[in-house]
Write a protein that holds these residues in place. Sequence first.
Motif, PDB file in Angstrom:
ATOM      1  N   ARG A  63       0.834  -1.204   0.000  1.00 45.76           N
ATOM      2  CA  ARG A  63       0.000   0.000   0.000  1.00 45.76           C
ATOM      3  C   ARG A  63       0.873   1.259   0.000  1.00 45.76           C
ATOM      4  NH1 ARG A  63      -2.200  -0.840   4.476  1.00 45.76           N
ATOM      5  NH2 ARG A  63      -3.582  -2.467   3.692  1.00 45.76           N
ATOM      6  N   GLU A  64       1.939   1.234   0.780  1.00 50.29           N
ATOM      7  CA  GLU A  64       2.836   2.383   0.856  1.00 50.29           C
ATOM      8  C   GLU A  64       3.531   2.638  -0.480  1.00 50.29           C
ATOM      9  OE1 GLU A  64       6.761   3.868   3.418  1.00 50.29           O
ATOM     10  OE2 GLU A  64       5.742   1.989   3.912  1.00 50.29           O
ATOM     11  N   LEU A  65       3.948   1.561  -1.157  1.00 51.85           N
ATOM     12  CA  LEU A  65       4.580   1.709  -2.467  1.00 51.85           C
ATOM     13  C   LEU A  65       3.623   2.340  -3.476  1.00 51.85           C
ATOM     14  CD1 LEU A  65       6.588  -1.620  -2.856  1.00 51.85           C
ATOM     15  CD2 LEU A  65       7.533   0.693  -2.839  1.00 51.85           C
ATOM     16  N   GLY A  66       2.359   1.899  -3.450  1.00 47.51           N
ATOM     17  CA  GLY A  66       1.368   2.460  -4.363  1.00 47.51           C
ATOM     18  C   GLY A  66       1.150   3.935  -4.132  1.00 47.51           C
ATOM     19  N   ILE A  67       1.061   4.349  -2.868  1.00 49.68           N
ATOM     20  CA  ILE A  67       0.855   5.767  -2.543  1.00 49.68           C
ATOM     21  C   ILE A  67       2.061   6.602  -2.960  1.00 49.68           C
ATOM     22  CG2 ILE A  67       0.577   7.395  -0.625  1.00 49.68           C
ATOM     23  CD1 ILE A  67      -1.038   5.200   0.808  1.00 49.68           C
ATOM     24  N   LYS A  68       3.250   6.096  -2.684  1.00 49.06           N
ATOM     25  CA  LYS A  68       4.465   6.833  -3.055  1.00 49.06           C
ATOM     26  C   LYS A  68       4.595   6.973  -4.573  1.00 49.06           C
ATOM     27  CE  LYS A  68       7.347   5.976   1.010  1.00 49.06           C
ATOM     28  NZ  LYS A  68       8.607   5.367   1.518  1.00 49.06           N
ATOM     29  N   THR A  69       4.168   5.956  -5.303  1.00 53.20           N
ATOM     30  CA  THR A  69       4.216   6.017  -6.762  1.00 53.20           C
ATOM     31  C   THR A  69       3.312   7.124  -7.296  1.00 53.20           C
ATOM     32  OG1 THR A  69       4.673   3.655  -6.924  1.00 53.20           O
ATOM     33  CG2 THR A  69       3.771   4.728  -8.879  1.00 53.20           C
ATOM     34  N   ILE A  70       2.096   7.210  -6.752  1.00 52.07           N
ATOM     35  CA  ILE A  70       1.163   8.265  -7.176  1.00 52.07           C
ATOM     36  C   ILE A  70       1.748   9.638  -6.864  1.00 52.07           C
ATOM     37  CG2 ILE A  70      -1.113   9.264  -6.741  1.00 52.07           C
ATOM     38  CD1 ILE A  70      -2.089   6.390  -6.192  1.00 52.07           C
ATOM     39  N   ILE A 123       4.535  10.669  -9.367  1.00 52.04           N
ATOM     40  CA  ILE A 123       4.043  11.135 -10.659  1.00 52.04           C
ATOM     41  C   ILE A 123       3.446  12.537 -10.532  1.00 52.04           C
ATOM     42  CG2 ILE A 123       2.328  10.703 -12.471  1.00 52.04           C
ATOM     43  CD1 ILE A 123       2.739   7.721 -11.986  1.00 52.04           C
ATOM     44  N   ILE A 124       2.709  12.797  -9.448  1.00 54.40           N
ATOM     45  CA  ILE A 124       2.101  14.117  -9.242  1.00 54.40           C
ATOM     46  C   ILE A 124       3.182  15.180  -9.067  1.00 54.40           C
ATOM     47  CG2 ILE A 124       0.729  15.513  -7.648  1.00 54.40           C
ATOM     48  CD1 ILE A 124      -0.979  13.028  -7.135  1.00 54.40           C
ATOM     49  N   ASP A 169       0.614  10.603 -21.991  1.00 50.56           N
ATOM     50  CA  ASP A 169       1.635   9.599 -22.306  1.00 50.56           C
ATOM     51  C   ASP A 169       1.746   8.561 -21.190  1.00 50.56           C
ATOM     52  OD1 ASP A 169       2.205  10.940 -24.640  1.00 50.56           O
ATOM     53  OD2 ASP A 169       3.813  12.127 -23.747  1.00 50.56           O
ATOM     54  N   ALA A 170       1.785   9.054 -19.937  1.00 48.97           N
ATOM     55  CA  ALA A 170       1.875   8.136 -18.802  1.00 48.97           C
ATOM     56  C   ALA A 170       0.630   7.253 -18.731  1.00 48.97           C
ATOM     57  CB  ALA A 170       2.046   8.928 -17.506  1.00 48.97           C
ATOM     58  N   PHE A 171      -0.537   7.857 -19.008  1.00 55.44           N
ATOM     59  CA  PHE A 171      -1.783   7.092 -18.923  1.00 55.44           C
ATOM     60  C   PHE A 171      -1.867   6.045 -20.030  1.00 55.44           C
ATOM     61  CE2 PHE A 171      -6.283   6.353 -19.835  1.00 55.44           C
ATOM     62  CZ  PHE A 171      -6.716   5.948 -18.575  1.00 55.44           C
ATOM     63  N   ILE A 174       8.029  10.166 -18.920  1.00 57.14           N
ATOM     64  CA  ILE A 174       7.723  11.577 -18.679  1.00 57.14           C
ATOM     65  C   ILE A 174       8.943  12.439 -19.003  1.00 57.14           C
ATOM     66  CG2 ILE A 174       7.228  13.252 -16.843  1.00 57.14           C
ATOM     67  CD1 ILE A 174       5.447  11.153 -15.542  1.00 57.14           C
ATOM     68  N   GLY A 175      10.133  11.965 -18.617  1.00 52.46           N
ATOM     69  CA  GLY A 175      11.348  12.724 -18.893  1.00 52.46           C
ATOM     70  C   GLY A 175      11.623  12.879 -20.378  1.00 52.46           C
ATOM     71  N   TYR A 176      11.518  11.778 -21.145  1.00 53.51           N
ATOM     72  CA  TYR A 176      11.733  11.872 -22.593  1.00 53.51           C
ATOM     73  C   TYR A 176      10.643  12.705 -23.262  1.00 53.51           C
ATOM     74  CZ  TYR A 176      15.573   8.525 -22.783  1.00 53.51           C
ATOM     75  OH  TYR A 176      16.793   7.917 -22.647  1.00 53.51           O
ATOM     76  N   SER A 177       9.421  12.578 -22.769  1.00 50.79           N
ATOM     77  CA  SER A 177       8.301  13.297 -23.367  1.00 50.79           C
ATOM     78  C   SER A 177       8.463  14.801 -23.205  1.00 50.79           C
ATOM     79  CB  SER A 177       6.989  12.830 -22.726  1.00 50.79           C
ATOM     80  OG  SER A 177       5.880  13.468 -23.324  1.00 50.79           O
ATOM     81  N   ILE A 178       8.888  15.247 -22.035  1.00 49.89           N
ATOM     82  CA  ILE A 178       9.060  16.683 -21.807  1.00 49.89           C
ATOM     83  C   ILE A 178      10.149  17.242 -22.708  1.00 49.89           C
ATOM     84  CG2 ILE A 178      10.688  16.348 -19.898  1.00 49.89           C
ATOM     85  CD1 ILE A 178       8.100  19.150 -20.182  1.00 49.89           C
ATOM     86  N   ASN A 179      11.174  16.438 -23.000  1.00 50.67           N
ATOM     87  CA  ASN A 179      12.251  16.900 -23.876  1.00 50.67           C
ATOM     88  C   ASN A 179      11.727  17.206 -25.273  1.00 50.67           C
ATOM     89  OD1 ASN A 179      15.194  17.160 -24.668  1.00 50.67           O
ATOM     90  ND2 ASN A 179      14.561  15.494 -26.010  1.00 50.67           N
TER      91      ASN A 179
END
Length: 312
Positions: free
Chosen positions: A133-140, A143-144, A173-175, A200-205
């Motif tokens: 559960r903690e990993l899932g929350i940290k992942t969200i 991304i935010i 892109d992430a979605f 996200i990093g490549y996309s912003i470039n």
Amino acid sequence: MNYNTKYQTKIRFDFVRNRNKFFAFSIALTIAGILSLLIFNLNYGVDFKAGTNMDISLSGSSITQDEAKQLLAEAGYEDVTPTVGGNRGERVTVRFETVLEQSETNHIMKLFKDKYGEDVSSEINIVSPDMARELGIKTIFAIIIASVAIMLYVMLRFEWRMALAMNIAILYDAFVVVAIFSIFRLQVDLPFIAAVLTTIGYSINDKIVIFDRIRENMRFNKVKNFDQLAELVNASIWQTMARNIYTVLTVVIVAVCLFLFGSESIKLFSLAKIIGLLSGAYSTICIASQLWLVMKNKQKPNKQAVKAQSAS
């Protein structure tokens, strides 16, 4: 194909004129992804749900997937599908959807040692429900935070419309990666999250490159109506097309090689990268720049500019 003498570039395809088709396709894919997530959710790996992961090394011996599956069936785990890796098939990775007791893992190891010798070793990783559960929350949150930081950076360097259009495209892109993994029931684990964040990093470039060209063209060309603005966006896309394609292709080729020739543990990571890179190239041209065009066209004219134009 026509040659735009004003911007000194070849226009092989009018992206602006077909923007509604791109919007419709992207909205349809987004809706399909949302429905898949609502109905099926994601196929979470052990990293995001309680379970046990065993990496068993046979120290020189080789094993097939059927042989590994048979040993696990003898231990009472008929529904588990092991993954065999290594140069000669000497490594077995097994993911269990429950947290195994030490006696259970010892029993599995005993079966492997009885057949392949005492040199068999293992690495066991257990993820508790709280940790998952903690990993899932940290992942969200990751991304935010990345999305907000990108938007602030672009707002400072460019303008808020570009920042908003860029962030919408990046989140798209992430979605897309998440949606495709949900639709095809591919496993989501920590390497998958790493692939999404690097996407996200490549996309912003890519998007900064094209928006920088749009800003430069606006600086040296007066735009008075939508047609001129559309011409500027179309020209900017084609002026940066070669650079964007070459940049994406170099990384896609590496990701495809990893997918085809890499071990099983990084195949899904490579696949997520390929999807994200292709989506990033598409969204840069067909979504981000087009969204900015729509928002810029709705911008209220500056009063001083209108007075100066009427006076002239």
